[in-house]
Design a protein around this motif. Structure first.
Motif, mmCIF file in Angstrom:
data_model
loop_
_atom_site.group_PDB
_atom_site.id
_atom_site.type_symbol
_atom_site.label_atom_id
_atom_site.label_comp_id
_atom_site.label_asym_id
_atom_site.label_seq_id
_atom_site.Cartn_x
_atom_site.Cartn_y
_atom_site.Cartn_z
ATOM 1 N N ALA A 181 61.978 67.153 80.883
ATOM 2 C CA ALA A 181 61.717 66.138 81.911
ATOM 3 C C ALA A 181 61.048 66.713 83.152
ATOM 4 O O ALA A 181 60.167 66.088 83.742
ATOM 5 N N LYS A 233 61.824 61.945 86.012
ATOM 6 C CA LYS A 233 61.855 60.844 85.052
ATOM 7 C C LYS A 233 60.451 60.564 84.522
ATOM 8 O O LYS A 233 59.859 59.521 84.813
ATOM 9 N N THR A 292 69.517 58.371 79.270
ATOM 10 C CA THR A 292 69.268 59.762 79.635
ATOM 11 C C THR A 292 68.270 59.860 80.774
ATOM 12 O O THR A 292 68.454 60.650 81.709
ATOM 13 N N ARG A 293 67.210 59.054 80.727
ATOM 14 C CA ARG A 293 66.220 59.096 81.816
ATOM 15 C C ARG A 293 66.858 58.717 83.141
ATOM 16 O O ARG A 293 66.565 59.329 84.171
ATOM 17 N N GLN A 337 68.397 61.671 84.878
ATOM 18 C CA GLN A 337 67.573 62.822 85.215
ATOM 19 C C GLN A 337 67.008 62.728 86.635
ATOM 20 O O GLN A 337 66.727 61.637 87.124
ATOM 21 N N ALA A 375 65.601 65.467 78.122
ATOM 22 C CA ALA A 375 66.221 66.137 79.264
ATOM 23 C C ALA A 375 65.686 67.560 79.428
ATOM 24 O O ALA A 375 65.490 68.039 80.557
#
Length: 353
Positions: free
Chosen positions: A163, A207, A200-201, A204, A160
């Motif tokens: 990213a 990515k 988590t991706r 975001q 994160a």
């Protein structure tokens, strides 16, 4: 100074302690003393990887610039890809010195650095300060601290943090110098980490693709569960591989030092594992990266034919300096033309089709 002159001066560093020499090299790069390679790339080397158009498929592996202090200057040396890190959540000193050894007779390196780096905060700030557009694709290699680590928290947090800045992120679960890290390559642990990364991706705005960096010491039986986990959780590929704890045919007096071995003695082991992973990955739309023993255009071609979309090097760069990059590019282009290949992408995986 030009990259060629910088490389001519490299032998003067051989009498300096290896870690001190590495620190001096990073400082020289940071202040622009290695110059820049303005030679245009042969169009035959242009390729598209992980959604990015690259000038060539030659990359610098993680470990050379762990704290991202010289990423901009490194990108000016002719690399198509530069991978920064490994970076951990908190700063750490690493293992006691000495912890870096030149194996001159083998043109190899053994390190037990212990992932010394300044931590994610200054690392991220340095990446944010890089001018755009960047002349090379930027990879970020993320790892966990030796103490107080929580992989299911730390890897997603690091992803994160970078990213919006990285072109891809590599999960380091294979360094032999952090106790317990290689255990994360086990099926259950890896499944949990990749599930957390996927979650988590998804949250975001940016990515970037995620690659998993594995060890060249894995048994054939261990590779299939790893590939399946990568596919199951929507990861984008694998880097094959990290340093090895084996000691194949070494001559140097330092051959018994503990740590990870990199350089030519690793090449055949790493390429064999790459071929196995490429075979397991057929039809899976995974990007593979070949690293371990790349020191020439012929070495790069071997990795590409074994299934790599791009290659990475480290030890050869430490020995030969910046002029190595233009030489490998010239050699690779010449070999592709010799073989009647129209573009480097056409040769990827030729040996496992």
């Amino acid at each position: 100074m030009t990259p060629r002159i910088a490389s001519i001066l490299m032998p003067l560093m051989r009498g300096v302690d290896p870690e001190r020499a590495h620190d001096l090299a990073l400082r020289a790069l940071r202040f622009g003393l290695a110059g820049a390679d303005r030679t245009p790339d042969d169009p035959i080397l242009a390729c598209r990887v992980l959604g990015h158009d690259l000038r060539n498929p030659i990359g610098l592996a993680a470990g050379f610039d762990k704290s991202a202090v010289a990423i901009g200057p490194l990108m000016k040396l002719g690399f198509g890809i530069v991978e920064a890190g490994s970076v951990t959540p908190r700063p750490q000193f690493g293992n006691p010195r000495p912890r870096l050894f030149r194996l001159v007779e083998d043109r190899a390196v053994i390190n037990r650095m212990g992932m010394n780096n300044a931590g994610i905060a200054p690392f991220r700030a340095r990446l944010a300060a890089l001018p755009r557009p960047r002349p090379a694709m930027l990879g970020v290699n993320i790892a966990i601290n030796k103490e107080g680590a929580a992989p299911l928290r730390d890897y997603p947090m690091l992803y994160a943090e970078v990213a919006a800045l990285a072109d891809y992120v590599a999960i380091n679960i294979s360094s032999p110098n952090t106790p317990g890290l290689r255990d994360l390559q086990g099926e259950r642990q890896l499944q949990d980490i990749l599930a957390a990364m996927a979650e988590t991706r998804a949250a975001q705005q940016a990515k970037p693709p995620i690659l998993v960096k594995i060890a060249p010491d894995l048994s054939p039986a261990a590779l299939e569960p790893i590939v399946e986990a990568v596919v199951t959780h929507g990861m984008d590929g694998l880097i094959v591989g990290n340093t090895t704890i084996t000691r194949p045919g070494l001559r140097s007096a330092h051959r018994s030092q503990a740590g990870g071995l990199s350089g030519p003695p690793l090449k055949h082991l790493a390429t064999d594992v790459l071929k196995r992973v490429a075979s397991l990955s057929k039809g899976r739309n995974l990007t593979l990266v070949g690293t371990g023993g790349v020191a020439s255009g012929a070495d790069a071609l071997e990795k590409l034919r074994a299934g790599a979309s791009f290659v990475q090097l480290y030890a050869a760069f430490a020995y030969d300096g910046p002029a190595l990059i233009s030489r490998i590019r010239r050699e690779l282009a010449a070999l592709l033309r010799r073989d009647g290949v129209r573009n480097v992408a056409d040769i990827v995986g030729a040996d496992i089709r």
